[in-house]
Design a protein around this motif. Structure first.
Motif, short mmCIF file in Angstrom:
data_model
loop_
_atom_site.label_atom_id
_atom_site.label_comp_id
_atom_site.label_asym_id
_atom_site.label_seq_id
_atom_site.Cartn_x
_atom_site.Cartn_y
_atom_site.Cartn_z
N THR A 60 5.58 -64.79 -14.24
CA THR A 60 6.05 -64.12 -13.02
C THR A 60 5.86 -62.61 -13.07
OG1 THR A 60 8.31 -63.78 -13.82
CG2 THR A 60 7.83 -65.90 -12.77
N ARG A 63 10.49 -61.34 -13.66
CA ARG A 63 11.84 -61.91 -13.74
C ARG A 63 12.21 -62.29 -15.17
NH1 ARG A 63 12.17 -68.13 -11.67
NH2 ARG A 63 14.34 -67.63 -12.05
N PRO A 65 14.28 -65.27 -16.34
CA PRO A 65 14.99 -66.50 -15.97
C PRO A 65 16.07 -66.91 -16.96
CG PRO A 65 12.80 -67.02 -16.77
CD PRO A 65 12.86 -65.53 -16.65
N GLU A 68 19.81 -64.00 -15.12
CA GLU A 68 19.56 -63.12 -13.98
C GLU A 68 20.63 -63.38 -12.93
OE1 GLU A 68 15.66 -64.13 -12.56
OE2 GLU A 68 16.11 -66.27 -12.45
N MET A 125 15.82 -72.45 -7.07
CA MET A 125 15.03 -71.44 -6.38
C MET A 125 15.13 -71.68 -4.87
SD MET A 125 13.77 -69.35 -8.51
CE MET A 125 12.50 -68.58 -7.52
N GLN A 134 13.02 -64.68 0.55
CA GLN A 134 13.67 -65.35 -0.57
C GLN A 134 15.17 -65.08 -0.44
OE1 GLN A 134 12.35 -66.98 -3.57
NE2 GLN A 134 10.49 -67.23 -2.36
N CYS A 136 18.49 -66.45 -1.71
CA CYS A 136 19.22 -67.34 -2.62
C CYS A 136 20.62 -67.62 -2.07
CB CYS A 136 19.34 -66.71 -4.00
SG CYS A 136 17.78 -66.44 -4.85
N TRP A 197 10.88 -59.99 -7.14
CA TRP A 197 11.46 -61.25 -7.63
C TRP A 197 11.21 -62.37 -6.62
CZ3 TRP A 197 14.66 -65.18 -6.29
CH2 TRP A 197 15.16 -65.96 -7.33
N PRO A 198 10.85 -63.56 -7.10
CA PRO A 198 10.65 -63.95 -8.50
C PRO A 198 9.24 -63.64 -9.03
CG PRO A 198 10.40 -65.86 -7.10
CD PRO A 198 10.79 -64.72 -6.19
N SER A 199 8.27 -63.43 -8.12
CA SER A 199 6.92 -63.12 -8.59
C SER A 199 6.29 -62.04 -7.71
CB SER A 199 6.06 -64.38 -8.64
OG SER A 199 6.09 -65.06 -7.40
N ARG A 223 19.32 -62.04 -3.95
CA ARG A 223 18.41 -62.43 -5.03
C ARG A 223 18.52 -61.37 -6.12
NH1 ARG A 223 12.33 -60.45 -3.75
NH2 ARG A 223 12.86 -58.54 -2.65
N GLY A 226 14.04 -58.00 -9.88
CA GLY A 226 13.10 -58.14 -10.98
C GLY A 226 12.82 -56.79 -11.60
#
Length: 496
Positions: A60, A63, A65, A68, A125, A134, A136, A197-199, A223, A226
């Motif tokens: 990624t 991030r 994992p 986090e 995710m 994104q 969350c 985040w996440p990529s 979220r 990152g």
């Protein structure tokens, strides 16, 4: 000739006589001295707030994992409840240590709360939403009612998973309602805009172009942050946005110097026009790129009421965004500048370019080619800004301007250009830009200062964990002239 008393002296006289004065809403700041922060910074500090063991998933690039998280509030008041959402993958127990960031005798932080051991779990995710959002919706792993004695400031929660001891942060601002000398606005809209985040899910990535500058992306505070994605390898940015890169050296110096400061987020200015009125001066620091029109109008109104402003920032008030409360998200919808005013990014042409322009607020604004670096070159040595610096016409401070800057000064009555020079892509390689640092007068003996750089704070201090930036050119660290110019600006704010 006898001088008229200033607001600070009037308040002292009023307090002594028991009188009530009809002063502007922001005029009573003398009543709150710097005693609050001096007492806070006299408490025991520690450098344990720094992450000591970090790791990034190479798939990624950004991030962590293993542990986090994110928080329910970017900005929160004492008495309100903060929720901390945490994911541990693989599953692990974890702890959270909360620290307030400041000076603390040079340590930079103070431990304010430690949790018991908590049970973590791997959180799902989110589905990719409209405009690649994104958002969350993790359950709360820990809740904390903010204690009444937590002083306004920037706080981090250091997350440590207990399988391997890997760490990351959550970050939030504790705000208050008191009047103070200075209101420090954190640039958290911009932290989130650059958060991949996440990529590759920043405001800049539309799924095709990783540096897209249109309206096809939307980013949420729901979220984790990152690792910072741009010009510095900064491990302390894991979970903390851009705060440690551009803003922390300013906070560290302010609290070392004993200024009376209260802290807010970008969203606080968006929601509440009264926030700037709590201070004699309002500070925009570092990389403060993304503003709503409500933020612009609220600060404009505060200037009209007599509040002074220091834009110790670069690329400020450039991207015009809309804020969505339901998803705690922002979306780019326009540019606070004229069509063609920013030459570098062709996709900007898809956005609205309409007044107000940023230079009408700041004094100057982002202009082509946007990026670059330069020395700070004195162009008005007799200006009050330079009192006590011994600087002469043409004297320079190496590397202060970067990596984004302001030019194209506005036609504002009384505006003065206090520093200017050509920008470059590398030492000696000009790129066709010219930065302009400016000061213009407000209507009530107040003023607006524009430093025209993201890197001003580098000249103030070098706190623990700080990573000096270097791209195009490089700032050279704490400089007595930068410190004195800053004192001149802040002290003049306190006197008006």
């Amino acid at each position: 000739m006898n001088q008229l008393p200033n607001r600070r002296q009037l308040l002292t006289l009023a307090a002594a006589s028991g009188a009530s004065l009809l002063l502007p809403p922001h005029a009573s700041h003398a009543a709150s001295s710097s005693a609050v922060l001096k007492a806070e910074n006299a408490r025991p500090g520690t450098q344990q707030w720094m992450l000591s063991k970090t790791r990034i998933d190479p798939d990624t690039k950004y991030r962590c994992p293993w542990i986090e998280g994110y928080v329910s509030h970017a900005s929160i008041m004492a008495g309100e409840t903060l929720q901390v959402m945490v994911s541990t993958d693989p599953v692990s127990e974890f702890t959270i240590e909360f620290y307030r960031l400041g000076y603390y005798g040079g340590d930079g932080g103070r431990l304010v709360h430690t949790t018991e051991t908590l049970q973590g779990s791997a959180q799902a995710m989110p589905k990719v939403g409209l405009r690649r959002l994104q958002n969350c919706q993790w359950p709360a792993s820990f809740e904390l009612r903010i204690p009444e004695d937590w002083v306004s400031g920037v706080y981090v929660g250091k997350l440590t998973e207990l399988n391997e001891g890997l760490q990351s942060y959550v970050i939030f601002i504790v705000r208050d309602t008191r009047e103070s000398e200075l209101v420090f606005q954190c640039s958290d809209h911009t932290w989130q805009a650059y958060n991949r985040w996440p990529s590759q899910f920043s405001l800049y990535d539309n799924g095709k172009n990783p540096w897209h500058w249109g309206n096809e992306s939307q980013v949420s505070f729901n979220r984790p942050y990152g690792k910072y994605s741009q010009i510095s390898d900064a491990p302390l940015s894991i979970g903390s946005g851009e705060f440690f890169l551009w803003e922390f050296p300013f906070v560290y110096w302010l609290e070392r110097e004993g200024y009376d400061v209260t802290y807010i987020s970008n969203t606080d200015l968006h929601r509440d026009a009264k926030q700037p009125l709590r201070g004699d001066g309002f500070l925009s620091v570092g990389h403060d790129e993304y503003w709503t029109i409500e933020m612009f109008r609220n600060l404009q109104a505060a200037i009209a009421e007599g509040v002074s402003v220091g834009f110790f920032s670069g690329n400020a008030v450039c991207g015009r965004i809309e804020w969505d409360d339901e998803t705690r998200s922002l979306r780019r919808v326009g540019v606070f500048g004229p069509p063609g005013g920013t030459r570098e990014f062709s996709s900007m042409s898809s956005l609205k370019h309409e007044r107000p322009y940023a230079n009408e607020l700041i004094g100057a604004h982002s202009t082509g080619p946007v990026t670059g670096g330069a020395d700070w070159i004195c162009s008005k040595p007799d200006h009050w800004l330079y009192a006590g610096t011994q600087m002469k016409l043409g004297d320079s401070i190496p590397g202060v301007i970067g990596w984004e800057w302001h030019g194209d000064p506005a036609d504002i009555p009384g505006l003065e250009i206090v520093a200017r020079g050509p920008t470059q892509t590398a030492p000696g390689e000009l790129n066709g830009g010219e930065y302009t640092a400016t000061v213009y007068p407000g209507p009530k003996n107040n003023f607006v200062f524009n430093a025209a750089t993201c890197w001003w704070a580098d000249g103030l201090s070098e706190p623990p964990g700080y990573v000096r930036p270097k791209v195009y050119t490089a700032p050279q660290g704490p400089d007595a002239r930068i410190q004195q110019i800053t004192r001149n600006v802040l002290n003049r704010m306190r006197q008006t």
